[in-house]
Design an enzyme around this catalytic site. Structure first.
Site, mmCIF file in Angstrom:
data_model
loop_
_atom_site.group_PDB
_atom_site.id
_atom_site.type_symbol
_atom_site.label_atom_id
_atom_site.label_comp_id
_atom_site.label_asym_id
_atom_site.label_seq_id
_atom_site.Cartn_x
_atom_site.Cartn_y
_atom_site.Cartn_z
ATOM 1 C CD GLU A 137 -2.681 -1.432 -0.035
ATOM 2 O OE1 GLU A 137 -2.912 -0.449 -0.766
ATOM 3 O OE2 GLU A 137 -3.072 -2.580 -0.303
ATOM 4 C CG HIS A 196 -1.181 1.026 -4.289
ATOM 5 N ND1 HIS A 196 -0.819 0.704 -5.581
ATOM 6 C CD2 HIS A 196 -1.818 -0.076 -3.798
ATOM 7 C CE1 HIS A 196 -1.202 -0.528 -5.866
ATOM 8 N NE2 HIS A 196 -1.806 -1.024 -4.792
#
Length: 242
Positions: A122, A125
């Protein structure tokens, strides 16, 4: 008239369902935050917070990404940018670009190595969100590119993880794993056909697979990630002296 109202309501519900962008997987996103006293009573939440702190303090993948985010002008703060929540299905985490917040699924992350991979995935991202104008919701190619990078650089496709999934391969297996996991991630959060997801991944695969920032290499192990982190720090010191 009643039938028209019912049809309109059904159409509205259908449109809302089509545009949920995966948020149905994270039901706590729409709830009011609980008080500290209430949250402290839930073992899942406490365990999630402890594992998150361990990852941020000791994992070289996460440490490199945090450093890179800071240098890109997007300093990450634990209390602001991470949220331990209950999630639906089998998802382990997600990046909410609307709030620049990483969601960690406290009911599905059960051990430290899993937390390490989810946080790293994550954070990639989040790094992409920081450095580029990513259209997460309307351009599936943008999403595909970030999912390729996350699968490639987070350790999702290391040999040991693939063996644990009972998946074995010879030459090119890493690329196959990255492609498959990127497609699966798109299908998990977007209501698109498998053909659409595959087409998006294939069209951007080469460019995004070879985009190794900020690692500079594919970290196939924690040792590789430590080397990449050291090289990143040394690169910054060199640039500072120019």
């Amino acid at each position: 008239a009643a039938e028209e109202k019912a049809a309109a309501a059904a159409a509205g519900e259908e449109a809302e369902e089509e545009d949920d962008f995966g948020y149905q997987l994270f039901p706590d996103r729409n709830k009011k935050p609980q008080s500290f006293l209430v949250r402290s009573l839930f073992t899942f939440h406490n365990r999630c917070q402890l594992m998150l702190r361990m990852t941020l303090d000791t994992n070289p993948y996460a440490q490199l990404l945090l450093e890179a985010m800071k240098q890109s002008g997007c300093t990450v703060f634990n209390d602001r940018h991470f949220s331990c929540e209950n999630c639906d299905g089998c998802v382990s985490g997600g990046f909410d670009s609307a709030t620049s917040q990483i969601v960690l699924c406290q009911n599905n992350i059960r051990h430290q190595s899993h937390m390490n991979r989810v946080v790293t995935h994550e954070l990639i991202h989040a790094f992409d969100h920081c450095r580029a104008h990513v259209d997460w919701f309307k351009n599936v190619k943008h999403l595909a590119c970030s999912e390729i990078r996350a699968a490639n650089l987070s350790g999702d496709c290391t040999l040991m993880n693939e063996i644990a999934r009972f998946k074995f391969g010879l030459k090119g297996h890493h690329q196959t794993c990255v492609r498959d996991r990127a497609i699966r991630s798109i299908l998990a959060v977007r209501k698109v056909s498998k053909e659409t997801a595959e087409k998006a991944v294939d069209e951007v695969f080469d460019a995004c697979f070879n985009d190794l920032e900020p690692f500079g290499r594919i970290p196939h192990s924690k040792t590789d990630a430590k080397r990449a982190y050291r090289d990143f720090q040394n690169r910054d010191r060199y640039n500072a002296n120019l």
